[in-house]
Motif scaffolding. Sequence first.
Motif, mmCIF file in Angstrom:
data_model
loop_
_atom_site.group_PDB
_atom_site.id
_atom_site.type_symbol
_atom_site.label_atom_id
_atom_site.label_comp_id
_atom_site.label_asym_id
_atom_site.label_seq_id
_atom_site.Cartn_x
_atom_site.Cartn_y
_atom_site.Cartn_z
ATOM 1 N N UNK A 82 0.813 -1.214 0.000
ATOM 2 C CA UNK A 82 0.000 0.000 0.000
ATOM 3 C C UNK A 82 0.842 1.257 0.000
ATOM 4 N N UNK A 83 1.936 1.239 0.756
ATOM 5 C CA UNK A 83 2.813 2.400 0.782
ATOM 6 C C UNK A 83 3.463 2.685 -0.557
ATOM 7 N N UNK A 84 3.929 1.626 -1.223
ATOM 8 C CA UNK A 84 4.559 1.811 -2.531
ATOM 9 C C UNK A 84 3.554 2.293 -3.574
ATOM 10 N N UNK A 85 2.352 1.706 -3.563
ATOM 11 C CA UNK A 85 1.337 2.122 -4.532
ATOM 12 C C UNK A 85 0.880 3.556 -4.278
ATOM 13 N N UNK A 86 0.672 3.895 -3.017
ATOM 14 C CA UNK A 86 0.235 5.247 -2.693
ATOM 15 C C UNK A 86 1.282 6.285 -3.086
ATOM 16 N N UNK A 87 2.547 5.950 -2.831
ATOM 17 C CA UNK A 87 3.604 6.893 -3.180
ATOM 18 C C UNK A 87 3.754 7.100 -4.666
ATOM 19 N N UNK A 88 3.300 6.121 -5.463
ATOM 20 C CA UNK A 88 3.426 6.229 -6.919
ATOM 21 C C UNK A 88 2.287 7.025 -7.552
ATOM 22 N N UNK B 268 0.282 4.273 3.773
ATOM 23 C CA UNK B 268 -0.181 5.510 3.142
ATOM 24 C C UNK B 268 -0.654 6.547 4.155
ATOM 25 N N UNK B 269 -1.360 6.099 5.210
ATOM 26 C CA UNK B 269 -1.846 7.043 6.212
ATOM 27 C C UNK B 269 -0.684 7.708 6.947
ATOM 28 N N UNK B 270 0.298 6.911 7.364
ATOM 29 C CA UNK B 270 1.418 7.481 8.107
ATOM 30 C C UNK B 270 2.289 8.361 7.213
ATOM 31 N N UNK B 271 2.488 7.938 5.970
ATOM 32 C CA UNK B 271 3.253 8.766 5.038
ATOM 33 C C UNK B 271 2.576 10.105 4.832
ATOM 34 N N UNK B 272 1.256 10.093 4.664
ATOM 35 C CA UNK B 272 0.506 11.338 4.475
ATOM 36 C C UNK B 272 0.595 12.210 5.718
ATOM 37 N N UNK B 273 0.538 11.597 6.900
ATOM 38 C CA UNK B 273 0.659 12.363 8.145
ATOM 39 C C UNK B 273 2.017 13.055 8.217
ATOM 40 N N UNK B 274 3.075 12.343 7.841
ATOM 41 C CA UNK B 274 4.407 12.958 7.855
ATOM 42 C C UNK B 274 4.510 14.092 6.826
ATOM 43 N N UNK B 275 3.885 13.913 5.678
ATOM 44 C CA UNK B 275 3.899 14.973 4.667
ATOM 45 C C UNK B 275 3.212 16.232 5.171
#
Length: 420
Positions: A273-279, A326-333
């Motif tokens: 999910x993290x890789x797909x969301x980041x793409x 994806x949720x944590x990556x978005x929170x950090x962004x």
Amino acid sequence: MSASSRRPSYAAVLRVPHARRTFLAALSGRLSYGMAPIAVMLAVTRATGSYAVAGVVMALFGATGVLLSPYRAALVDRYGPRRALIPMALLHAVLLCALAAVSWRPGAPAVVLGVTAAVTGACAPPLGPTMRTVWGELVGDRALLQRAYSLDGVAEELLYVTGPLLVGLVIGVASPAAGVLLGALLMAAGSLAFVTSPAVSAIRPTGNPESRSSRAGSLPRGALLQPVVVAAGVGLSLAAVDLLVVAFAAARQQGDDTVAWVLGALSAGSAVGGLLSGAVDWRMPARVRLPLLCAGLGLTLAAAGLAPGPGILALAAALAGSFVAPALTTAYLIADEAAPPGFRTQAGAWVNTAVNAGSSTGAASAGLLVERLPLGVCFAVAGAVAMVAAIVGALVPARRSGRTPERTAAVPAAADVRVL
């Protein structure tokens, strides 16, 4: 210093000058965080013969590490990574060695173990938040930064899978205290390699608080409220799931291998999910999609409680995991975007603290629930926690951020398009 490509890939992130060396060095040091907790727990348990003592020692180790994280990050912002991280990393490594020495043989005093563990946790360097600050300096474009954060979060997720496996290999041939020593070695070597990278040396300290406040304002706590609340909800829910999976397997007379498969599916789903969301080149603003991602996690966790067997539960766990990174990556962004110059490491550390504090609280709460409620209801409660965090996050009013907007252009120019 971003990579030049019309449609950059994850490889483009690593082609940014100094990115690969810096990232690998940071991961080496952060691998200690995947190894040290379980190695310390096993070493203390063997040295004292008491699970209760081991639990208290680990609580002290984790509490000082989590609660003081934003303040250690503030030192990095104020004095720069080199001046702040080197003393912290070396002291943390030395104290890990002291823990290993005290717990090497049976009969270690519980008080000595507890005090040493508490001080060791208090000195843990914020390598993850600092690495995310470095990504922000290396990658100027917001969309490429999303890819960098996703890559960072997925790699961190894998560290927490690899770390326990390494500890397992070590204790197969030596004392658990040897695993603590290996964690200390990784921390010292990885941190030193990290801070000597040209990318890290380019980060300038903000200096004293007076000059910092006049140049960069202050850390906007209101703008951090949404990512912190959602990150805490994610941590609460995930920690509960770990114990609920164990209870699920025990109720069906399944072995530990079932637990490993289900939790492995959760981690795998998070990585994918993290890789797909980041793409994805998101058109939806980060502050809109963050509550939606958290709500997706909540719904899938609640549905997991209806699983009739371990196979379906593993599929449900993988689906739930696809929302985590994806949720944590978005929170950090969002935290990075909200932070003015001189506060980026602290902003990321507050999100990191929220996840870890939520995890600690969730583990304790789940233990109480499992003993009192049907397992399906417990899964529903874990999902409800994430749903409440999503609702609160959606209701938090947007605050003016301290930095540039999330997207700089809809169509990339020469170099446009981004924890775990």
